[in-house]
Scaffold this motif. Sequence first.
Motif, PDB file in Angstrom:
ATOM      1  N   UNK A 121      37.387   8.685   4.005  1.00 44.23           N
ATOM      2  CA  UNK A 121      36.486   8.215   5.053  1.00 44.23           C
ATOM      3  C   UNK A 121      35.364   9.216   5.335  1.00 44.23           C
ATOM      4  N   UNK A 122      35.454  10.429   4.769  1.00 42.16           N
ATOM      5  CA  UNK A 122      34.398  11.431   4.944  1.00 42.16           C
ATOM      6  C   UNK A 122      33.494  11.449   3.711  1.00 42.16           C
ATOM      7  N   UNK A 123      32.186  11.388   3.923  1.00 48.55           N
ATOM      8  CA  UNK A 123      31.290  11.404   2.758  1.00 48.55           C
ATOM      9  C   UNK A 123      31.258  12.783   2.106  1.00 48.55           C
TER      10      UNK A 123
ATOM     11  N   UNK B  11      27.715   7.343  -5.142  1.00 45.19           N
ATOM     12  CA  UNK B  11      26.525   7.062  -4.340  1.00 45.19           C
ATOM     13  C   UNK B  11      26.512   5.590  -3.925  1.00 45.19           C
ATOM     14  N   UNK B  12      26.781   4.700  -4.872  1.00 47.76           N
ATOM     15  CA  UNK B  12      26.729   3.272  -4.555  1.00 47.76           C
ATOM     16  C   UNK B  12      27.829   2.886  -3.562  1.00 47.76           C
ATOM     17  N   UNK B  13      28.980   3.525  -3.652  1.00 42.32           N
ATOM     18  CA  UNK B  13      30.045   3.187  -2.690  1.00 42.32           C
ATOM     19  C   UNK B  13      29.641   3.594  -1.278  1.00 42.32           C
ATOM     20  N   UNK B  14      28.897   4.703  -1.141  1.00 42.90           N
ATOM     21  CA  UNK B  14      28.429   5.110   0.184  1.00 42.90           C
ATOM     22  C   UNK B  14      27.284   4.228   0.655  1.00 42.90           C
ATOM     23  N   UNK B  15      26.476   3.712  -0.242  1.00 47.99           N
ATOM     24  CA  UNK B  15      25.460   2.724   0.156  1.00 47.99           C
ATOM     25  C   UNK B  15      26.159   1.516   0.776  1.00 47.99           C
TER      26      UNK B  15
ATOM     27  N   UNK C 157      24.466  11.359   3.909  1.00 48.07           N
ATOM     28  CA  UNK C 157      24.591  10.711   5.212  1.00 48.07           C
ATOM     29  C   UNK C 157      23.702   9.476   5.169  1.00 48.07           C
ATOM     30  N   UNK C 158      23.876   8.587   6.123  1.00 44.85           N
ATOM     31  CA  UNK C 158      23.180   7.310   6.093  1.00 44.85           C
ATOM     32  C   UNK C 158      21.659   7.480   6.077  1.00 44.85           C
ATOM     33  N   UNK C 159      21.138   8.327   6.943  1.00 46.42           N
ATOM     34  CA  UNK C 159      19.686   8.511   7.041  1.00 46.42           C
ATOM     35  C   UNK C 159      19.099   9.004   5.712  1.00 46.42           C
ATOM     36  N   UNK C 160      19.728  10.011   5.118  1.00 42.94           N
ATOM     37  CA  UNK C 160      19.236  10.563   3.856  1.00 42.94           C
ATOM     38  C   UNK C 160      19.303   9.512   2.755  1.00 42.94           C
ATOM     39  N   UNK C 161      20.430   8.805   2.675  1.00 41.81           N
ATOM     40  CA  UNK C 161      20.610   7.804   1.630  1.00 41.81           C
ATOM     41  C   UNK C 161      19.602   6.661   1.788  1.00 41.81           C
TER      42      UNK C 161
ATOM     43  N   UNK D 233      23.857  -0.420   3.349  1.00 44.16           N
ATOM     44  CA  UNK D 233      22.505  -0.345   2.811  1.00 44.16           C
ATOM     45  C   UNK D 233      22.390  -1.352   1.671  1.00 44.16           C
ATOM     46  N   UNK D 234      21.227  -1.966   1.494  1.00 44.93           N
ATOM     47  CA  UNK D 234      21.073  -2.917   0.389  1.00 44.93           C
ATOM     48  C   UNK D 234      21.188  -2.194  -0.950  1.00 44.93           C
ATOM     49  N   UNK D 235      21.847  -2.822  -1.886  1.00 43.85           N
ATOM     50  CA  UNK D 235      22.072  -2.218  -3.204  1.00 43.85           C
ATOM     51  C   UNK D 235      21.316  -3.031  -4.247  1.00 43.85           C
ATOM     52  N   UNK D 236      20.517  -2.341  -5.054  1.00 44.20           N
ATOM     53  CA  UNK D 236      19.782  -3.016  -6.122  1.00 44.20           C
ATOM     54  C   UNK D 236      20.743  -3.421  -7.229  1.00 44.20           C
TER      55      UNK D 236
END
Length: 179
Positions: A47-49, A83-87, A54-58, A92-95
């Motif tokens: 549960x810890x990135x 990275x994609x799992x944290x998106x 962090x959300x803002x940076x990502x 966050x939208x994922x391409x």
Amino acid sequence: MLPAETFRDLYIDRGWSISALAVRYEVNRRRITTLATAYDIPLRDPSNPPPGINRRWLHEQYVRRGRSLEDLGAELGLHPTTIISWCRRYNLPVRPAGANVHRSALYPAEAIPPELRPALTAARPWKRLAAFVHLRGYPTLSASAPPHCPPPDHHPHRPRSGSSHQHRRCPRANTRPGP
């Protein structure tokens, strides 16, 4: 399979996730966690990135700047799947995957003003935008046409009154943006 030193390097030093290791070594997650126990490697709290995320940076790097997962992973020393799992965790939208993916895939059509949707959501929106850029320097659409082109109200299959010959169609203007 996965030597202990390689496991430590990827999981502890580089911050790869259990899932990323499972994908890389083509085994299930349970096998990776069993190896971690056998190698006496403590498992992180999922549960810890990882450090640096962090959300803002990502959001800034992936969504706004359009950087690739591979690029972000290389910068942080993480696997792109981490990275994609944290998106996804940060909603966050994922391409979609692929070489021809554009940032517009991140934004739903509802985010586009209604008067621009037809031009931007139909096929080849870049070509339309390039045509608008090309035309912006002219006071009228007629002024943008080369001198040998018929006026815009002329229908190519009907001769104009008083004209005995058929006008040729005007060649398309080059709408590609310059270098």
